[in-house]
Write a protein that holds these residues in place. Sequence first.
Motif, PDB file in Angstrom:
ATOM      1  N   SER A 161       0.936  -1.126   0.068  1.00 19.48           N
ATOM      2  CA  SER A 161      -0.090   0.094   0.068  1.00 19.48           C
ATOM      3  C   SER A 161       0.858   1.208   0.003  1.00 19.48           C
ATOM      4  N   GLY A 162       2.132   1.013   0.380  1.00 16.09           N
ATOM      5  CA  GLY A 162       2.967   2.382   0.353  1.00 16.09           C
ATOM      6  C   GLY A 162       3.021   2.877   1.812  1.00 16.09           C
ATOM      7  N   LEU A 163       2.189   2.336   2.654  1.00 12.83           N
ATOM      8  CA  LEU A 163       2.246   3.054   3.967  1.00 12.83           C
ATOM      9  C   LEU A 163       3.066   2.588   5.112  1.00 12.83           C
ATOM     10  N   LEU A 164       3.532   3.282   5.830  1.00  9.16           N
ATOM     11  CA  LEU A 164       4.258   2.816   7.111  1.00  9.16           C
ATOM     12  C   LEU A 164       3.386   3.139   8.435  1.00  9.16           C
ATOM     13  N   LEU A 165       3.134   2.009   9.123  1.00  4.60           N
ATOM     14  CA  LEU A 165       2.422   2.450  10.422  1.00  4.60           C
ATOM     15  C   LEU A 165       3.047   2.497  11.511  1.00  4.60           C
ATOM     16  N   VAL A 199      14.445  12.537   3.953  1.00  2.00           N
ATOM     17  CA  VAL A 199      13.588  11.974   2.618  1.00  2.00           C
ATOM     18  C   VAL A 199      12.342  11.997   2.689  1.00  2.00           C
ATOM     19  N   ALA A 200      11.746  12.316   4.104  1.00  2.00           N
ATOM     20  CA  ALA A 200      10.367  12.440   4.410  1.00  2.00           C
ATOM     21  C   ALA A 200       9.798  12.864   5.739  1.00  2.00           C
ATOM     22  N   ASP A 224       6.749   7.029  -2.313  1.00  2.00           N
ATOM     23  CA  ASP A 224       7.774   7.825  -3.101  1.00  2.00           C
ATOM     24  C   ASP A 224       9.249   7.259  -2.900  1.00  2.00           C
ATOM     25  N   ILE A 225       9.317   6.737  -1.764  1.00  2.00           N
ATOM     26  CA  ILE A 225      10.905   6.463  -1.304  1.00  2.00           C
ATOM     27  C   ILE A 225      11.227   5.139  -1.809  1.00  2.00           C
ATOM     28  N   PRO A 226      12.483   5.093  -2.224  1.00  2.00           N
ATOM     29  CA  PRO A 226      12.880   3.905  -2.645  1.00  2.00           C
ATOM     30  C   PRO A 226      13.205   2.921  -1.655  1.00  2.00           C
ATOM     31  N   TRP A 251      12.646  -0.644   4.482  1.00  2.00           N
ATOM     32  CA  TRP A 251      11.467  -0.465   3.352  1.00  2.00           C
ATOM     33  C   TRP A 251      11.762  -1.227   2.203  1.00  2.00           C
ATOM     34  N   SER A 252      10.825  -1.927   1.637  1.00  2.00           N
ATOM     35  CA  SER A 252      11.118  -2.554   0.411  1.00  2.00           C
ATOM     36  C   SER A 252       9.737  -2.659  -0.523  1.00  2.00           C
TER      37      SER A 252
END
Length: 132
Positions: A58-62, A85-86, A106-108, A130-131
Amino acid sequence: YNENKRYTILRNKFSVDAQQSKSPLSFEFKQTPCTKSIPSSNIINSKSGVEVIPNSHSGLLLLRFDMKKAGDASIKIINFLGKEVASLKRNNLSEGIQTIYFDLSDIPSGFYIGKLITNTGQNSTFKITWSK
């Protein structure tokens, strides 16, 4: 699936009869309901004070953390070169367990350091893998 074997599934039992075998192989599964509840305060990592759950689909970090006092919080994501980066800022958070969703689509992929900073003096550093 193997044609030389007969599979039987009945409720909580699973058995395999192999033609080459003299005795059938049988398993029995038992379900045990979970009766323990874990207090939300025990979920938080005691070292950093922040629980990090990445969801790359989902591209989300909880992020889940315990605010000791009501106030504002800012979260910064920093790569290993030291570049931010954010970032995210939340105002007027109440006292207690907070859950924040952070969009990292948007982060690699890579390893990052997160920083939680509150205006009440509560600061935490945590790592993020993050992957995508």
